[in-house]
Design an enzyme around this catalytic site. Structure first.
Site, mmCIF file in Angstrom:
data_model
loop_
_atom_site.group_PDB
_atom_site.id
_atom_site.type_symbol
_atom_site.label_atom_id
_atom_site.label_comp_id
_atom_site.label_asym_id
_atom_site.label_seq_id
_atom_site.Cartn_x
_atom_site.Cartn_y
_atom_site.Cartn_z
ATOM 1 C CB SER A 9 -1.012 -2.404 0.476
ATOM 2 O OG SER A 9 -1.470 -1.854 -0.568
ATOM 3 C CG HIS A 35 3.443 -1.369 -0.585
ATOM 4 N ND1 HIS A 35 4.769 -1.486 -1.123
ATOM 5 C CD2 HIS A 35 2.409 -1.655 -1.521
ATOM 6 C CE1 HIS A 35 4.418 -2.041 -2.334
ATOM 7 N NE2 HIS A 35 3.143 -2.222 -2.625
ATOM 8 C CG ASP A 37 0.080 -0.624 -3.997
ATOM 9 O OD1 ASP A 37 1.078 -0.952 -4.616
ATOM 10 O OD2 ASP A 37 -0.541 -1.020 -3.200
ATOM 11 C CG MET A 39 -1.744 1.352 -9.318
ATOM 12 S SD MET A 39 -3.055 0.103 -9.282
ATOM 13 C CE MET A 39 -2.880 -0.745 -7.870
ATOM 14 C CG HIS A 75 4.423 -1.416 -6.162
ATOM 15 N ND1 HIS A 75 3.409 -2.469 -5.889
ATOM 16 C CD2 HIS A 75 5.183 -1.640 -7.228
ATOM 17 C CE1 HIS A 75 3.708 -3.186 -6.990
ATOM 18 N NE2 HIS A 75 4.375 -2.740 -7.814
ATOM 19 C CG MET A 77 2.056 -1.300 -9.949
ATOM 20 S SD MET A 77 0.680 -2.171 -9.015
ATOM 21 C CE MET A 77 0.826 -0.930 -7.687
ATOM 22 C CG MET A 143 4.592 -7.375 -8.637
ATOM 23 S SD MET A 143 3.751 -6.367 -7.277
ATOM 24 C CE MET A 143 2.241 -6.626 -7.236
ATOM 25 N N GLY A 148 -2.125 -4.326 -10.297
ATOM 26 C CA GLY A 148 -3.419 -3.637 -10.529
ATOM 27 C C GLY A 148 -4.380 -3.394 -9.591
ATOM 28 C CG PHE A 149 -7.439 -4.427 -9.399
ATOM 29 C CD1 PHE A 149 -8.357 -3.470 -9.449
ATOM 30 C CD2 PHE A 149 -6.944 -4.976 -10.865
ATOM 31 C CE1 PHE A 149 -8.730 -2.820 -10.549
ATOM 32 C CE2 PHE A 149 -7.413 -4.311 -11.997
ATOM 33 C CZ PHE A 149 -8.315 -3.336 -12.087
ATOM 34 N N GLY A 150 -5.783 -4.735 -5.253
ATOM 35 C CA GLY A 150 -5.910 -5.303 -4.040
ATOM 36 C C GLY A 150 -6.680 -6.384 -3.946
ATOM 37 N N GLY A 151 -6.508 -6.979 -2.765
ATOM 38 C CA GLY A 151 -7.413 -8.316 -2.514
ATOM 39 C C GLY A 151 -7.575 -9.298 -3.477
ATOM 40 C CG ASP A 177 2.708 -5.807 -3.419
ATOM 41 O OD1 ASP A 177 1.675 -5.863 -2.808
ATOM 42 O OD2 ASP A 177 2.786 -4.788 -4.228
ATOM 43 N N GLY A 178 1.114 -8.826 -2.663
ATOM 44 C CA GLY A 178 -0.217 -9.432 -3.256
ATOM 45 C C GLY A 178 -0.805 -10.586 -2.474
ATOM 46 N N GLY A 179 -1.924 -10.421 -1.856
ATOM 47 C CA GLY A 179 -2.489 -11.719 -1.267
ATOM 48 C C GLY A 179 -1.962 -12.340 -0.233
ATOM 49 N N GLY A 199 -2.118 -5.434 2.293
ATOM 50 C CA GLY A 199 -3.435 -4.360 2.304
ATOM 51 C C GLY A 199 -4.368 -5.016 2.909
ATOM 52 C CB THR A 200 -7.249 -7.331 1.854
ATOM 53 O OG1 THR A 200 -7.352 -6.802 0.605
ATOM 54 C CG2 THR A 200 -8.625 -7.929 2.293
HETATM 55 C C1 DX5 Z 1 -1.397 -4.807 -6.139
HETATM 56 C C2 DX5 Z 1 -0.612 -3.747 -5.233
HETATM 57 C C3 DX5 Z 1 -0.597 -4.470 -3.901
HETATM 58 C C4 DX5 Z 1 -2.136 -4.539 -3.261
HETATM 59 C C5 DX5 Z 1 -1.916 -5.698 -2.078
HETATM 60 O O1 DX5 Z 1 -1.064 -4.161 -7.333
HETATM 61 O O2 DX5 Z 1 0.672 -3.826 -5.719
HETATM 62 O O3 DX5 Z 1 0.136 -3.594 -2.938
HETATM 63 O O4 DX5 Z 1 -2.342 -3.467 -2.620
HETATM 64 O O5 DX5 Z 1 -3.196 -5.694 -1.827
HETATM 65 P P1 DX5 Z 1 -3.677 -6.999 -0.793
HETATM 66 O O6 DX5 Z 1 -2.702 -7.233 0.239
HETATM 67 O O7 DX5 Z 1 -4.948 -6.897 -0.639
HETATM 68 O O8 DX5 Z 1 -3.563 -8.486 -1.939
HETATM 69 ZN ZN ZN Z 2 2.163 -2.811 -4.272
#
Ligand code: DX5
Ligand code: ZN
Length: 221
Positions: A9, A35, A37, A39, A75, A77, A143, A148-151, A177-179, A199-200
């Site tokens: 991501s 990927h 994102d 938003m 993706h 959003m 999800m 909305g946010f990474g990490g 997707d996410g964490g 992502g992270t």
């Molecule tokens: C969150 C995004 C994810 C996000 C994942 O809304 O859809 O794609 O970037 O980031 P990590 O892998 O850091 O949780």
């Molecule tokens: Zn995403």
């Protein structure tokens, strides 16, 4: 199950060097898809990028013909997924993944998920969507954080949903997707996810290549 796909991501990448980050992660670090994102500040409380930026990234990342490399997994959003479809097609998006929740609530124009999938296919893109038997998309994104946010922290309570989907659709691409990262990939792989967004865990790693390889390995077993 379908083959593992690792989709970093770009939300966790350096936006100041976006084109370079994207081509590096695919060409040198061994990732499969990108990927992206999107938003809009309405569907989620955050804003990222739109079609003009995707156009610019596309110039530095080629897709392979067999759908294995360089796929732009967008993706969406956004509150009105129908509204941006043509722009993203023109920008070089390959897979248009919208939120069922958004398609159902958007009034302008009111486009139900099934119709939106048809419109996506009509433009020659693959469609990704959150669930509903009867109108099976090409990919389902489950999800594992509130979008909305990474990490954020991975939510294991979402795994039964993945398991149920995998049971019903042995060949479907199921994306999580996410964490996701080395600490959480086991649970996701076990449940049957095969498209892994990270992502992270990828962009924040000392060696993205190692992380990507390990993620792939875990999904493969
Ligand atoms: C969150 C995004 C994810 C996000 C994942 O809304 O859809 O794609 O970037 O980031 P990590 O892998 O850091 O949780
Ligand atoms: Zn995403």
């Amino acid at each position: 199950a379908p083959k593992p796909i690792i989709a970093p991501s770009i939300l966790a990448s350096d936006f100041g060097n976006l084109a370079h980050e994207c081509s590096r992660i695919i060409k040198s670090e061994g990732a499969d898809w990108l990927h992206i994102d999107i938003m809009d500040g309405h569907f989620v409380p955050n804003i990222t990028i739109g079609a003009p930026v995707v156009t610019c990234i596309r110039r530095s990342v080629d897709r392979s013909e067999d759908w294995a490399k360089g796929v732009f997994d967008c993706h969406m959003m956004v509150a009105e997924p129908q509204k941006w479809l043509q722009d993203f097609k023109d920008a070089g998006c390959d897979l248009y993944c919208f939120h069922h929740e958004a398609a159902e609530i958007s009034k302008d124009p009111k486009t139900p998920s099934a119709e939106l999938i048809e419109n996506i296919h009509a433009l020659g893109l693959k469609a990704g969507v959150a669930i509903k038997p009867g109108t099976p998309p090409d990919m389902v994104l489950v999800m594992t954080v509130e979008p909305g946010f990474g990490g954020q922290k991975f939510r294991p309570e979402c795994m039964p949903k993945v398991e149920a989907l995998r049971k019903r659709y042995p060949e479907l691409d199921i994306e999580v997707d996410g964490g996701l990262g080395l600490g959480t990939i086991d649970l996701a792989a076990e449940a049957g996810a095969n498209v892994i967004v990270a992502g992270t865990a990828v962009f924040g790693a000392q060696s993205p290549k190692e992380v990507i390889a390990k993620l792939r390995e875990t999904v493969q077993r």
